[in-house]
Scaffold this motif. Structure first.
Motif, PDB file in Angstrom:
ATOM      1  N   LEU A 130       0.843  -1.189   0.000  1.00 55.20           N
ATOM      2  CA  LEU A 130       0.000   0.000   0.000  1.00 55.20           C
ATOM      3  C   LEU A 130       0.880   1.241   0.000  1.00 55.20           C
ATOM      4  O   LEU A 130       2.029   1.209   0.455  1.00 55.20           O
ATOM      5  CB  LEU A 130      -0.964  -0.004   1.181  1.00 55.20           C
ATOM      6  N   CYS A 185      -3.250   4.269  -2.268  1.00 57.44           N
ATOM      7  CA  CYS A 185      -3.614   3.121  -3.090  1.00 57.44           C
ATOM      8  C   CYS A 185      -3.077   1.849  -2.432  1.00 57.44           C
ATOM      9  O   CYS A 185      -2.114   1.887  -1.672  1.00 57.44           O
ATOM     10  CB  CYS A 185      -3.088   3.265  -4.516  1.00 57.44           C
ATOM     11  N   ALA A 186      -3.731   0.733  -2.740  1.00 57.07           N
ATOM     12  CA  ALA A 186      -3.331  -0.555  -2.172  1.00 57.07           C
ATOM     13  C   ALA A 186      -3.499  -1.637  -3.231  1.00 57.07           C
ATOM     14  O   ALA A 186      -4.452  -1.600  -4.029  1.00 57.07           O
ATOM     15  CB  ALA A 186      -4.172  -0.888  -0.942  1.00 57.07           C
ATOM     16  N   TYR A 201     -10.370  -0.409  -0.244  1.00 54.58           N
ATOM     17  CA  TYR A 201      -9.499  -0.586   0.922  1.00 54.58           C
ATOM     18  C   TYR A 201      -9.928   0.363   2.045  1.00 54.58           C
ATOM     19  O   TYR A 201     -10.291   1.530   1.803  1.00 54.58           O
ATOM     20  CB  TYR A 201      -8.041  -0.316   0.553  1.00 54.58           C
ATOM     21  N   TRP A 203      -9.175   2.750   4.209  1.00 52.72           N
ATOM     22  CA  TRP A 203      -8.151   3.741   4.544  1.00 52.72           C
ATOM     23  C   TRP A 203      -8.429   4.429   5.883  1.00 52.72           C
ATOM     24  O   TRP A 203      -7.496   4.779   6.610  1.00 52.72           O
ATOM     25  CB  TRP A 203      -8.016   4.774   3.426  1.00 52.72           C
TER      26      TRP A 203
END
Length: 209
Positions: A130, A185-186, A201, A203
């Motif tokens: 990530l 982003c992941a 995801y 966050w």
């Protein structure tokens, strides 16, 4: 103490993103009088771990991809002296005095830092990564995990290292496709061995946990 010259292409093949080799544009410029750096390696490691050294050699003659030169450094321990004649090939040159047009690519591999779990380094495998906002000039913001770490492991900072992104690319370079994507982003490895983006995801849980 016997020695030989290392083959930089073999070393680069083993570590393609952390062992620099001069580009052909640089090597094609070489002429008599230029300085090149070679890796002198001992046949056996010394008791204190010494295995040789990198030293500059001045080219005195060329024949295609073969060269002769004069040692331009005072060796630390090898049984050589300044001015000794050295025969070598283009495969032994690990650096030159010329500015390499490919250097910006190598700067990224060497200077962009990622946080990685020790488990990744031990397994030479990663399955989840990530990107948070960077924390410092060289920090890329990427954190990389094997996917096998449990909560206890993840909560111990001693289980993580900061390394150059080139170390991770040596394991797998398919991530170059998205390594420059901005935070947040992941990505996770799928059943087919590739990576997919996790669009949902959590966050909030990650950033506020």
């Amino acid at each position: 103490m016997s020695w030989y010259l290392d083959n930089v292409y073999d070393l680069n093949k083993e570590s393609p993103y952390t062992f620099y080799v001069p580009s052909s544009k640089v090597l094609d410029k070489l002429k008599v009088g230029d300085l090149v750096k070679l890796i002198f390696v001992t046949e056996k490691a010394e008791d204190d771990g010494y295995r040789g050294e990198r030293m500059w050699v001045q080219i005195i003659s060329t024949n295609g991809k073969r060269f002769k030169g004069k040692l331009d450094n005072e060796p630390f321990r090898l049984p050589l002296k300044i001015g000794d004649e050295i025969s070598f090939g283009i495969e032994n040159i690990c650096d030159t005095e010329y500015e390499d047009p490919a250097s910006s690519r190598w700067d990224f591999y060497f200077d962009s830092l990622v946080t990685v779990s020790e488990d990744v380094l031990e397994r030479e495998e990663f399955n989840f990564m990530l990107r948070d906002h960077p924390n410092g000039e060289d920090d890329s913001g990427w954190s990389i995990f094997s996917g096998y770490e449990d909560d206890e492991y993840l909560n111990d900072s001693e289980n993580f290292q900061i390394v150059s992104v080139g170390v991770i690319l040596n394991f797998e370079d398919s991530i170059l496709e998205f390594i420059h994507e901005p935070p947040l982003c992941a990505y996770e490895r799928d059943d087919k061995g590739g990576f997919y983006k996790i669009d949902d995801y959590d966050w909030d849980g990650y950033l506020n946990g």
